[in-house]
Design an enzyme around this catalytic site. Sequence first.
Site, PDB file in Angstrom:
ATOM      1  CE1 TYR A   1      18.349 -53.338  25.585  1.00 31.71           C
ATOM      2  CE2 TYR A   1      17.968 -52.038  23.603  1.00 31.71           C
ATOM      3  CZ  TYR A   1      18.506 -52.154  24.875  1.00 31.71           C
ATOM      4  OH  TYR A   1      19.188 -51.121  25.426  1.00 31.71           O
TER       5      TYR A   1
ATOM      6  CE  LYS B   1       0.533 -32.503   4.472  1.00 31.51           C
ATOM      7  NZ  LYS B   1      -0.871 -32.740   4.067  1.00 31.51           N
TER       8      LYS B   1
END
Length: 359
Positions: free
Chosen positions: A249, A29
């Site tokens: 940042y 999956k």
Amino acid sequence: MEVDLDAIVDNWRQLCRRVAPATCSAVVKADAYGLGSAEVAAALARAGCSIFFVALPGEGAAIRRAVGPKPTVAILGGYFPEAKALYRSGVLSPVLNTVGQIAAWQTDSSSVGIRPYLHVDSGINRLGLAPAEWAALCRQPDAVSRLDPAGIISHLACADEPDHPMNAAQLARFTEVLAQSPADPPASLANSSGIFLGPGYHFGLARPGAALYGLNPTPGQANPMRPVVRLRGRVLQVRHIDRGEAVGYGATYIAPSDRKLATIAVGYADGLLRASGNRGRVFCQSSDAPIVGRVSMDMITIDITEAAQNAVSPGDMVDVIGPHRDVDAVAADAGTIGYEILTALGQRFQRRYVGGAGS
Ligand SMILES: *Cc1c(COP(=O)(O)O)cnc(C)c1O
């Protein structure tokens, strides 16, 4: 990014040996946990894997194309009536989880010849018939025999904690479930970690996912699986900064002394979780280098002041995931599990598949 299909096949074979005489399926999956379900499923099918589990019918249709007509492809999410045509064209076996799904399947599946699985919840309380619903179904043996289930499954909540009392409790409940069953198809309880709880948990069919992809099914102990993924990032730039300079940042890292930094072309858009900022590490040359500052979309900055990393220059590659930093370690740095790291891997790497020719 390099995906070692031979290692995946070897991991599957190891699990096959562990669970024999039970059958070992493969859970593919979420694009085979981010590694590429077409390539992975095709390699496993060539190696002899005959049952594949995915979550959704669209995923199942892709697996069917990859593995050809022979293997069983089963849908853990169950039966979605609006995708009826996909189940038919792909010969997809639903894992029927609710009374409603059973009724819808019985209405839609007449004379289609696809065998469903039945899922009974044994204590995780997530998906599957409640024990009372199961008992009611068992009082109608004709209904069960008309369904002609290919297997009866349940799922463990705490398999990665061998000493957790939930394991024995779920085993006992699942054993009761099977004792009530008017049909006797293969039973299945174990995911990757469940396989390592011992033969009592193996029944007729095992359903490993994570261990195939090299994640450690026995946390706290040595990893018995072969590593599968290597993810390398390019050094874009190298710079010196003075004590007191900020990085990235938000200026969340302030250099405590003069430092040497390298900027690497892997960021959160590639699956290197933002939670790794100022916490994670990468393997550079011959040792770990810490990530300093925040992770940005396309880049990280690492500290390469250590003598062992000092020779790194633009164009060199560092290992974000590799032989010296496995997926579980990367996950621990970010406060998560390897499953989340793998399934978050981005789509823009150059992917290289090695091996998998089958023999
Ligand atoms: C995902 C899943 C598995 C595989 O679990 P792993 O821990 O990755 O081995 C098995 N069974 C069910 C029902 C699942 O949802």
